[in-house]
Scaffold this active site. Structure first.
Site, short mmCIF file in Angstrom:
data_model
loop_
_atom_site.label_atom_id
_atom_site.label_comp_id
_atom_site.label_asym_id
_atom_site.label_seq_id
_atom_site.Cartn_x
_atom_site.Cartn_y
_atom_site.Cartn_z
N SER A 106 0.81 -1.21 0.00
CA SER A 106 0.00 0.00 0.00
C SER A 106 0.85 1.27 0.00
CB SER A 106 -0.90 -0.01 1.24
OG SER A 106 -1.54 1.24 1.42
N TYR A 130 -2.31 5.57 -4.49
CA TYR A 130 -3.28 6.64 -4.42
C TYR A 130 -2.65 7.85 -5.09
CZ TYR A 130 -5.81 4.07 -0.74
OH TYR A 130 -6.51 3.13 -0.02
N THR A 156 -5.83 2.49 -7.16
CA THR A 156 -7.11 2.43 -6.46
C THR A 156 -8.00 3.55 -6.98
OG1 THR A 156 -6.19 1.41 -4.48
CG2 THR A 156 -8.25 2.60 -4.22
N LYS A 224 -8.12 -1.00 -9.44
CA LYS A 224 -8.82 -1.61 -8.30
C LYS A 224 -10.01 -0.76 -7.90
CE LYS A 224 -7.85 -2.83 -3.43
NZ LYS A 224 -8.75 -1.89 -2.76
N HIS A 248 -13.54 -1.89 -1.67
CA HIS A 248 -12.68 -1.38 -0.59
C HIS A 248 -13.06 -2.01 0.75
CE1 HIS A 248 -9.62 1.96 -0.63
NE2 HIS A 248 -9.62 1.66 0.67
#
Length: 353
Positions: A106, A130, A156, A224, A248
């Site tokens: 992440s 992100y 994402t 995603k 999520h």
């Protein structure tokens, strides 16, 4: 206590993690309907097993974008692993490599990308991104991930703003002072999780930003957060190599479908042009089999990873993955399949109302 299924790890984590950490990991948005539906939806799918098939030899391996993994379960991107175990994402990376599967690291890791890469050299790792308002930060992270040997870039798409997670609001959740968002530490002065932190995310991101990412990297791009055929078709049109059907973990828009219920629509829309994966609600090996029967190439687990880390770090996460692996192999055999390529829609039926 013998740890024989994933719910055993969940019970351990709930008992021993600090309440603020448990609440953060467990949180869903609003009424948590989608979070809970992710799990309940599997109970409405039944198997149509075939009998008297020679299942003495099993092959449960699969490939992600051409790279072989030991079985079709990878590790979804989740943040703040040090809340579960002191070594954080380094332990996660080691467990994934030991089990020969894919780990998606992440943006909001509590270890740096370099630390994650060095903890498990040669392991299959993708980087989840992100996009922040400061695009230079995102560009730097993407290029660093490629230089470190990460093999995929996971964008994402479902977080222009953070969903309302009531327990986190009540608890005033923030990272403890000794933990940092290591990948963003130098880029932003904000190193703790403050209520305003997610204002750093860029809510203006559009499909055209896929082209921007493609200009930065040679890595395959996986998107995603897709739940509809319309967005699946747009993803293909914009040249992504994979789609993760995801809501999520029920942490964003409450009231969207369970991912297993959205999967068939996405698979049908892409017509095999890109690989389709799924996360959300996987708790047993039989859930993995149901997802593959509906067209997923692989599934990714989120919360169970954190439960395994909370139990015994790398060793606990290996136990979680091993249990899922054994359960998946057994479910396949009992359904009459000897290899993943034999799994298909013929294996399942939906409950009649």
């Amino acid at each position: 206590m013998a740890m024989v299924c994933l719910s055993d790890f969940e019970a351990y984590a709930k008992k021993y993690l600090p309440k603020i950490a448990w609440d953060f990991f467990a949180a869903g948005a609003d009424d948590c309907n989608t979070r809970d539906e992710n799990i309940l939806a599997y109970k409405r799918i039944h198997f149509r097993p075939r009998m008297l098939r020679d299942v003495s030899i099993m092959d449960i391996k699969t490939k992600l974008l051409g790279t072989e993994i030991s079985f079709p379960v990878g590790i979804a991107p989740t943040g703040f692993h040090q809340l579960a175990w002191p070594d954080g994402e380094k332990s996660t990376a080691r467990a994934a490599k030991a089990m020969n599967t894919c780990y998606i690291a992440s943006t909001y890791s509590t270890c740096t990308l370099e630390e994650i890469s060095m903890a498990a050299p040669g392991g299959l790792q993708w980087f989840q991104l992100y996009i922040h308002r400061n695009r230079a930060v995102s560009q730097q992270l993407v290029q660093q991930a490629e230089a470190l040997g990460f093999k995929g870039l996971v964008l994402t798409a479902d977080l222009p703003y953070t969903g309302k997670r009531l327990d986190d609001v009540r608890n005033g959740f923030r990272l403890p002072p000794h933990m940092k968002l290591k990948n963003l530490e130098e880029a932003f002065e904000v190193c703790k999780m403050r209520p305003s932190f997610h204002s750093l995310l860029d809510p203006s991101v559009t499909w055209n930003d896929i082209y921007w990412l493609q200009s930065l990297t040679h890595l395959p791009i996986i998107i995603k957060g897709i739940l509809t055929k319309e967005d699946a078709e747009l993803a293909v049109r914009h040249g992504v190599q994979g789609i993760i059907v995801s809501n999520h973990g029920g942490r964003q828009l409450d009231g969207v479908p369970a991912t297993i219920d959205a999967l068939a629509e996405v698979v049908e829309a892409v017509q095999g042009r890109v690989e389709v994966y799924l996360d959300g609600g996987i708790r047993k090996g039989s859930d993995v089999l149901k997802a593959l029967a509906l067209g997923a190439k692989c599934v990714f687990i989120g919360r169970p990873v954190l439960w395994g880390l909370a139990y015994k770090g790398e060793e606990g996460l290996r136990d979680v993955l091993r249990i899922l692996q054994d359960e998946f192999r057994l479910s396949m055999a009992l359904a009459g399949c000897t290899r993943t390529s034999e799994i298909g829609r013929h294996l399942i039926q939906f409950s009649k109302l």
